[in-house]
Design a protein around this motif. Structure first.
Motif, mmCIF file in Angstrom:
data_model
loop_
_atom_site.group_PDB
_atom_site.id
_atom_site.type_symbol
_atom_site.label_atom_id
_atom_site.label_comp_id
_atom_site.label_asym_id
_atom_site.label_seq_id
_atom_site.Cartn_x
_atom_site.Cartn_y
_atom_site.Cartn_z
ATOM 1 N N SER A 21 -16.423 1.389 -14.967
ATOM 2 C CA SER A 21 -15.445 2.359 -15.464
ATOM 3 C C SER A 21 -16.098 3.684 -15.826
ATOM 4 N N LYS A 22 -17.299 3.945 -15.320
ATOM 5 C CA LYS A 22 -17.980 5.197 -15.619
ATOM 6 C C LYS A 22 -17.480 6.317 -14.715
ATOM 7 N N HIS A 23 -17.338 6.040 -13.440
ATOM 8 C CA HIS A 23 -16.890 7.044 -12.474
ATOM 9 C C HIS A 23 -15.450 6.756 -12.054
ATOM 10 N N LEU A 24 -14.670 7.807 -11.956
ATOM 11 C CA LEU A 24 -13.276 7.663 -11.559
ATOM 12 C C LEU A 24 -13.159 7.244 -10.097
ATOM 13 N N MET A 29 -11.559 3.184 -6.003
ATOM 14 C CA MET A 29 -11.913 2.324 -4.877
ATOM 15 C C MET A 29 -11.657 0.857 -5.195
ATOM 16 N N SER A 30 -11.951 0.434 -6.415
ATOM 17 C CA SER A 30 -11.685 -0.956 -6.770
ATOM 18 C C SER A 30 -10.185 -1.215 -6.883
ATOM 19 N N LEU A 31 -9.409 -0.220 -7.289
ATOM 20 C CA LEU A 31 -7.956 -0.379 -7.287
ATOM 21 C C LEU A 31 -7.417 -0.522 -5.866
ATOM 22 N N GLU A 32 -7.961 0.233 -4.935
ATOM 23 C CA GLU A 32 -7.542 0.101 -3.544
ATOM 24 C C GLU A 32 -7.929 -1.266 -2.978
ATOM 25 N N GLY A 70 -3.979 9.300 -6.210
ATOM 26 C CA GLY A 70 -5.236 9.123 -6.935
ATOM 27 C C GLY A 70 -6.328 10.043 -6.443
ATOM 28 N N LEU A 71 -6.406 10.227 -5.127
ATOM 29 C CA LEU A 71 -7.418 11.116 -4.569
ATOM 30 C C LEU A 71 -7.151 12.568 -4.925
ATOM 31 N N SER A 72 -5.898 12.969 -4.948
ATOM 32 C CA SER A 72 -5.591 14.347 -5.322
ATOM 33 C C SER A 72 -5.868 14.595 -6.802
ATOM 34 N N ILE A 73 -5.612 13.617 -7.647
ATOM 35 C CA ILE A 73 -5.961 13.752 -9.066
ATOM 36 C C ILE A 73 -7.470 13.812 -9.243
ATOM 37 N N LEU A 74 -8.199 13.027 -8.455
ATOM 38 C CA LEU A 74 -9.657 13.060 -8.523
ATOM 39 C C LEU A 74 -10.189 14.427 -8.120
ATOM 40 N N VAL A 75 -9.676 15.009 -7.055
ATOM 41 C CA VAL A 75 -10.130 16.334 -6.625
ATOM 42 C C VAL A 75 -9.788 17.385 -7.672
#
Length: 93
Positions: A21-24, A29-32, A70-75
């Motif tokens: 849970s350190k890196h988003l 990726m684990s959620l996918e 999720g990817l757009s929130i990460l970016v």
């Protein structure tokens, strides 16, 4: 043999989700991976019960939308904060 592998796949995805849970990005990726695990179980159930596969396609569509969001929130968060450390996001708490 197949059911043991199926169970271990879900267990590994949950363990990775809780421990990394350190890196988003690793959390996403684990959620996918967990979504793929759920889809695989759904597909096996549909084959076993002789159901139609329309719900599987709806599930895949929603999971792709979830991954894109999720990817757009990460970016967006990387552009705002400069990293993807989950603990540095004060706006989430």
């Amino acid at each position: 043999m197949m059911m043991n592998m199926f169970f271990y796949m879900g267990l590994v995805s949950l363990i990775v989700l809780t421990l990394n849970s350190k890196h988003l990005l690793l959390m996403l990726m684990s959620l996918e991976f967990l979504v793929v695990y759920i889809y695989f179980g759904l597909f096996i159930m549909m084959i076993y019960m002789n159901y139609e596969y329309y719900f599987g396609m709806i599930f895949l569509t929603m999971s792709v939308c979830e991954g894109t969001l999720g990817l757009s929130i990460l970016v967006s968060l990387i552009r705002s904060y400069g990293n993807d450390y989950f603990q540095s996001f004060n706006i989430l708490w």
